[in-house]
Design a protein around this motif. Structure first.
Motif, PDB file in Angstrom:
ATOM      1  N   ALA A 150       0.036  -1.735   1.373  1.00  0.00           N
ATOM      2  CA  ALA A 150       1.052  -2.241   0.442  1.00  0.00           C
ATOM      3  C   ALA A 150       1.403  -3.692   0.745  1.00  0.00           C
ATOM      4  O   ALA A 150       1.580  -4.513  -0.160  1.00  0.00           O
ATOM      5  N   ASP A 151       1.478  -4.016   2.037  1.00  0.00           N
ATOM      6  CA  ASP A 151       1.773  -5.392   2.453  1.00  0.00           C
ATOM      7  C   ASP A 151       0.686  -6.339   1.963  1.00  0.00           C
ATOM      8  O   ASP A 151       0.969  -7.422   1.440  1.00  0.00           O
ATOM      9  N   GLY A 196       7.043  -8.005  -0.671  1.00  0.00           N
ATOM     10  CA  GLY A 196       7.739  -9.251  -0.956  1.00  0.00           C
ATOM     11  C   GLY A 196       6.931 -10.488  -0.645  1.00  0.00           C
ATOM     12  O   GLY A 196       7.310 -11.592  -1.018  1.00  0.00           O
ATOM     13  N   GLY A 197       5.824 -10.337   0.047  1.00  0.00           N
ATOM     14  CA  GLY A 197       4.961 -11.480   0.351  1.00  0.00           C
ATOM     15  C   GLY A 197       3.927 -11.677  -0.748  1.00  0.00           C
ATOM     16  O   GLY A 197       3.970 -11.026  -1.792  1.00  0.00           O
TER      17      GLY A 197
END
Length: 199
Positions: free
Chosen positions: A57-58, A64-65
């Motif tokens: 997800a990251d 948020g990135g």
């Protein structure tokens, strides 16, 4: 997911567990099962699965990135980092451009070992050259100069040989056109067949 487990603390820093997982994922060359990753990290499988989904997800930018140029995917029962499909055209141009770049001395030496000793395993090549040849083999394979030609019966390791592209680049009709081995690589024949771990 859905497995109940007691998370293993890592100095109360889950970021360290994520970093350790990333470090392992950066060196694998095929999908690795969550259970295998969990064993090497000393964590419960359920916790590693949660960490894998968090990393995925990251990388997609969901935390948020920004979305990355690579992604973490689960394929064939295992996890691996791949370049993003959105970047396929850029990656394709890079690979094509790399085809015209000159081979390094290490790559040429490795290619010579494959050409003269084929079929040969990576372990056999490493034993002859005295160095790890993993990245060089990937380069030669990506350039179409070597290919997998079978499996070693004793160890099950992949055997490599040269391709028709290799012959075309050298202007040869067959491997019989290669110069005699002894004047150029005398140490190769003295080593004989390598009987160690061929993986």
């Amino acid at each position: 997911m859905g497995e109940t487990y007691e998370p293993v603390p890592d100095d109360a820093l889950p970021e360290r567990q994520l970093a350790a997982l990333e470090a392992v994922l950066m060196v694998v060359d095929e999908p690795v099962a969550a259970a295998t990753l969990a064993e090497s990290l000393g964590l419960p499988t359920g916790q590693v699965e949660d960490l894998l989904h968090e990393l995925a997800a990251d990388y997609r930018g969901e935390a948020g990135g920004r979305a990355r140029g690579f992604e973490l995917r689960e394929l064939a029962g295992g996890w691996r980092i791949y370049s993003s499909p959105d970047m396929a055209d850029v990656v394709g141009r890079f690979i094509v451009a790399g085809q015209t770049a000159r081979l390094t001395q290490q790559a040429l030496e490795t290619l010579a070992v494959v050409a003269y000793r084929q079929p040969v395993t990576r372990g056999g090549i490493s034993a002859i050259r005295g160095v790890n040849v993993e990245s060089v083999m990937r380069t030669l394979h990506a350039r179409g100069l070597i290919e997998e030609v079978g499996l070693d019966e004793a160890s099950g390791a992949v055997l490599y040989g040269t391709t028709t592209e290799f012959l075309e680049r050298l202007g040869l009709e067959s491997l019989d056109g290669l110069p005699p081995l002894a004047p150029y690589l005398p140490d190769l024949e003295q080593l004989g067949d390598y009987e160690g771990d061929h993986r």
